[in-house]
Design an enzyme around this catalytic site. Structure first.
Site, PDB file in Angstrom:
ATOM      1  N   ASN A 206     -43.340  22.784  31.910  1.00  0.00           N
ATOM      2  CA  ASN A 206     -44.965  23.064  31.865  1.00  0.00           C
ATOM      3  C   ASN A 206     -44.998  24.262  32.029  1.00  0.00           C
ATOM      4  O   ASN A 206     -44.351  25.106  32.437  1.00  0.00           O
ATOM      5  CB  ASN A 206     -45.688  22.135  32.390  1.00  0.00           C
ATOM      6  CG  ASN A 206     -45.612  22.240  33.790  1.00  0.00           C
ATOM      7  OD1 ASN A 206     -45.787  23.321  34.399  1.00  0.00           O
ATOM      8  ND2 ASN A 206     -45.082  21.175  34.557  1.00  0.00           N
ATOM      9  N   ASP A 276     -44.538  13.858  35.575  1.00  0.00           N
ATOM     10  CA  ASP A 276     -44.750  12.524  35.561  1.00  0.00           C
ATOM     11  C   ASP A 276     -43.382  12.010  35.090  1.00  0.00           C
ATOM     12  O   ASP A 276     -42.972  10.795  35.630  1.00  0.00           O
ATOM     13  CB  ASP A 276     -45.736  12.087  34.859  1.00  0.00           C
ATOM     14  CG  ASP A 276     -47.102  12.562  35.636  1.00  0.00           C
ATOM     15  OD1 ASP A 276     -47.113  12.946  36.806  1.00  0.00           O
ATOM     16  OD2 ASP A 276     -48.168  12.809  34.910  1.00  0.00           O
ATOM     17  N   LYS A 286     -24.071  20.419  25.985  1.00  0.00           N
ATOM     18  CA  LYS A 286     -25.134  20.656  24.871  1.00  0.00           C
ATOM     19  C   LYS A 286     -25.334  19.383  23.968  1.00  0.00           C
ATOM     20  O   LYS A 286     -24.423  19.267  23.015  1.00  0.00           O
ATOM     21  CB  LYS A 286     -24.896  21.908  24.287  1.00  0.00           C
ATOM     22  CG  LYS A 286     -26.117  22.158  23.455  1.00  0.00           C
ATOM     23  CD  LYS A 286     -26.154  23.856  22.792  1.00  0.00           C
ATOM     24  CE  LYS A 286     -27.061  24.130  21.843  1.00  0.00           C
ATOM     25  NZ  LYS A 286     -26.482  24.112  20.508  1.00  0.00           N
ATOM     26  N   PHE A 322     -54.258  18.344  44.192  1.00  0.00           N
ATOM     27  CA  PHE A 322     -55.052  19.043  43.175  1.00  0.00           C
ATOM     28  C   PHE A 322     -55.069  17.974  42.012  1.00  0.00           C
ATOM     29  O   PHE A 322     -54.263  17.049  41.918  1.00  0.00           O
ATOM     30  CB  PHE A 322     -54.084  20.223  42.657  1.00  0.00           C
ATOM     31  CG  PHE A 322     -54.614  21.528  43.498  1.00  0.00           C
ATOM     32  CD1 PHE A 322     -54.160  21.615  44.696  1.00  0.00           C
ATOM     33  CD2 PHE A 322     -54.980  22.478  42.637  1.00  0.00           C
ATOM     34  CE1 PHE A 322     -54.248  22.874  45.364  1.00  0.00           C
ATOM     35  CE2 PHE A 322     -55.137  23.628  43.203  1.00  0.00           C
ATOM     36  CZ  PHE A 322     -54.933  23.631  44.561  1.00  0.00           C
ATOM     37  N   LYS A 340     -54.719   7.906  46.479  1.00  0.00           N
ATOM     38  CA  LYS A 340     -53.820   8.627  47.195  1.00  0.00           C
ATOM     39  C   LYS A 340     -53.780   9.030  48.449  1.00  0.00           C
ATOM     40  O   LYS A 340     -53.081   9.657  49.339  1.00  0.00           O
ATOM     41  CB  LYS A 340     -53.081   9.870  46.173  1.00  0.00           C
ATOM     42  CG  LYS A 340     -53.057   9.395  44.829  1.00  0.00           C
ATOM     43  CD  LYS A 340     -52.190  10.776  44.253  1.00  0.00           C
ATOM     44  CE  LYS A 340     -51.855  10.435  42.704  1.00  0.00           C
ATOM     45  NZ  LYS A 340     -51.034  11.683  41.951  1.00  0.00           N
TER      46      LYS A 340
HETATM   47  N1  CTP Z   1     -48.189  15.184  41.897  1.00  0.00           N
HETATM   48  C1  CTP Z   1     -47.087  14.734  42.591  1.00  0.00           C
HETATM   49  N2  CTP Z   1     -45.908  14.211  42.363  1.00  0.00           N
HETATM   50  C2  CTP Z   1     -46.066  13.745  40.704  1.00  0.00           C
HETATM   51  C3  CTP Z   1     -47.183  13.967  40.064  1.00  0.00           C
HETATM   52  C4  CTP Z   1     -48.349  14.776  40.758  1.00  0.00           C
HETATM   53  O1  CTP Z   1     -47.169  15.270  43.777  1.00  0.00           O
HETATM   54  N3  CTP Z   1     -45.087  13.150  40.357  1.00  0.00           N
HETATM   55  C5  CTP Z   1     -49.518  15.661  42.458  1.00  0.00           C
HETATM   56  C6  CTP Z   1     -49.697  17.236  42.015  1.00  0.00           C
HETATM   57  O2  CTP Z   1     -49.126  18.241  42.942  1.00  0.00           O
HETATM   58  C7  CTP Z   1     -51.344  17.079  42.183  1.00  0.00           C
HETATM   59  C8  CTP Z   1     -51.666  15.809  42.019  1.00  0.00           C
HETATM   60  O3  CTP Z   1     -50.485  15.041  42.185  1.00  0.00           O
HETATM   61  O4  CTP Z   1     -51.400  17.712  43.597  1.00  0.00           O
HETATM   62  C9  CTP Z   1     -52.414  15.644  40.709  1.00  0.00           C
HETATM   63  O5  CTP Z   1     -51.564  15.753  39.666  1.00  0.00           O
HETATM   64  P1  CTP Z   1     -52.177  15.316  38.064  1.00  0.00           P
HETATM   65  O6  CTP Z   1     -51.210  15.329  37.515  1.00  0.00           O
HETATM   66  O7  CTP Z   1     -53.520  15.543  37.824  1.00  0.00           O
HETATM   67  O8  CTP Z   1     -52.575  13.498  38.529  1.00  0.00           O
HETATM   68  P2  CTP Z   1     -51.445  12.362  38.326  1.00  0.00           P
HETATM   69  O9  CTP Z   1     -51.384  11.749  39.582  1.00  0.00           O
HETATM   70  O10 CTP Z   1     -50.207  12.545  37.777  1.00  0.00           O
HETATM   71  O11 CTP Z   1     -52.470  11.374  37.580  1.00  0.00           O
HETATM   72  P3  CTP Z   1     -52.589  11.282  36.051  1.00  0.00           P
HETATM   73  O12 CTP Z   1     -51.669  11.996  35.315  1.00  0.00           O
HETATM   74  O13 CTP Z   1     -52.715   9.932  35.733  1.00  0.00           O
HETATM   75  O14 CTP Z   1     -54.005  12.248  35.847  1.00  0.00           O
END
Ligand code: CTP
Length: 394
Positions: A206, A276, A286, A322, A340
């Site tokens: 990302n 995620d 490759k 965040f 959380k």
């Molecule tokens: N985060 C994490 N581990 C993951 C995904 C997210 O520690 N596998 C943490 C990020 O560092 C951030 C927070 O979770 O502090 C929120 O991430 P976000 O992507 O907004 O939320 P998600 O929990 O992934 O929820 P959603 O995708 O459903 O909005």
């Protein structure tokens, strides 16, 4: 505060008067010391007019009491910044050479806060001896305000352009503000993106630059905290020796590092943009086109680091996450905070131009467990980091 601004002979010296102006506007008293080469780019009249003080550049000039004029600045100044700092002055500082008014003053300023904003051509910046000198200066506590990537005066583009005067002034301002704040704690910070490997040459990633997490680490370390910074792939560097950096690539590596470090920390701020999902299989070669029009990647969910730390959290530990939301921002962030088991959640605004991935500014809303909210204006990421630290950890 009293700030000595050192100026050396690089084209970025044309921006030094603006830095002086910003510092004076922030109610600091400023005196300038310029090398002979700096005065090829900027005039004594300009520097004296914007600082409201006499310019120092002559090694042998003396005060009325027959003491050496420029050395008296070591007692006068509370902090010193060299902007721009050429490879030459960096080399002299790292080797203990004093052969003009500025380099001699710098030798005597080593016990006070000292900031360097390097500016040079990319190849010079990447030269191993310059990097060695920079690392040495960092290790003895000099604050390096890293140069940025962009168009350079020599017609090429790359890393080497001096940080903007606003960023330099902000860094100094934050340092002064944080001097009176002491955080006696070990804090875990996650930063940057994660890369999830598809095969030996491709990944899912990302656009996160890591700037917000690195700014948090710097803000915490400037307040005296020991920082465990776990970061995904980024070109950013840390400049405070109190920051202990662990580099990782994937979400699972970040999970392993964060869960190992968290029990020995009093707080954790998780700003990383963690993927995620990851491919359920990584090819060790490759992948070739297989002749068909489309291709399907099977993904599996990554562990949620923040949620896991929420289950591990003990009394006395603080956990800050965040959130990046597009709809029902406040409500979604609040429910994430509860789900959380967080103490605070920092909601990133996607609506503001100038906030979010890659840019140097941000605007956030900090939500506490009892529902109180605090929204920052659009600020530099470093200033946002200072606000988060003050709001959540003091
Ligand atoms: N985060 C994490 N581990 C993951 C995904 C997210 O520690 N596998 C943490 C990020 O560092 C951030 C927070 O979770 O502090 C929120 O991430 P976000 O992507 O907004 O939320 P998600 O929990 O992934 O929820 P959603 O995708 O459903 O909005």
């Amino acid at each position: 505060m009293k700030v000595v601004v050192g100026i050396t002979g690089g084209i970025a010296a044309y921006k030094s008067p603006l830095l002086v102006r910003l510092l004076v506007k922030a109610l600091h008293e400023v005196k300038c010391v310029a090398t002979g080469h700096a005065l090829e780019f900027v005039t004594p009249l300009t520097l004296e007019t914007v600082s409201g003080n006499k310019l120092y550049s002559d090694l042998f000039a003396s005060n009325n009491d027959h003491t050496t004029e420029h050395i008296s600045l070591k007692d006068w100044g509370d902090a010193m910044v060299v902007a721009p700092a050429t490879a030459n002055i960096i080399g002299k500082m790292a080797s203990g050479i004093g052969d003009d008014a500025l380099s001699t003053l710098l030798l005597s300023f080593s016990r006070k806060p000292l900031f360097l904003a390097p500016a040079m051509n990319t190849q010079m910046w990447e030269c191993p001896s310059v990097q060695r000198n920079i690392e040495y200066l960092r290790s003895i506590g000099v604050h390096i305000i890293n140069p940025v990537a962009g168009q350079l005066a020599c017609g090429t583009s790359g890393t080497g352009r001096m940080a903007e005067p606003e960023e330099i002034a902000d860094t100094i301002e934050s340092f002064f503000l944080n001097q009176n704040i002491k955080i006696n704690a070990r804090v875990l910070v996650t930063a940057g993106p994660t890369y999830e490997r598809i095969d030996s040459v491709r990944f899912i990633g990302n656009y996160s630059s890591g700037k917000m997490g690195f700014a948090l680490a710097e803000a915490l370390a400037d307040c005296g905290a020991e920082v465990e910074l776990v970061t995904g792939p980024t070109a950013l560097k840390v400049s405070n020796p109190r920051i202990h950096r662990t580099d990782v690539e994937s979400a699972r590596e970040m999970y392993a590092a964060a869960t190992t470090l968290f029990p020995s920390c009093q707080a954790a701020i998780l700003s990383a943009a963690v993927a995620d999902y990851r491919p359920d299989h990584t090819a060790d070669h490759k992948l070739k086109k297989n002749g068909s029009e489309g291709m399907t990647l099977q993904l599996v969910q990554n562990p949620d680091i923040l949620a896991t730390l929420g289950t591990m959290k003990q009394d006395g530990q603080k956990l800050i996450g965040f959130a990046l939301e597009t709809d029902n921002e406040l409500a979604n962030a609040q429910s994430k905070l509860q789900r959380k088991n967080l103490d605070y959640i920092v909601l990133n605004s996607l609506r503001d131009k100038g906030a979010g991935f890659g840019v140097d500014t941000n605007r956030v809303t900090i939500i506490s467990r009892n529902g109180d909210t605090f929204t920052t204006p659009l600020l530099s990421k470093r200033q946002v980091a200072d606000d988060i630290v003050r709001h959540c950890l003091l």
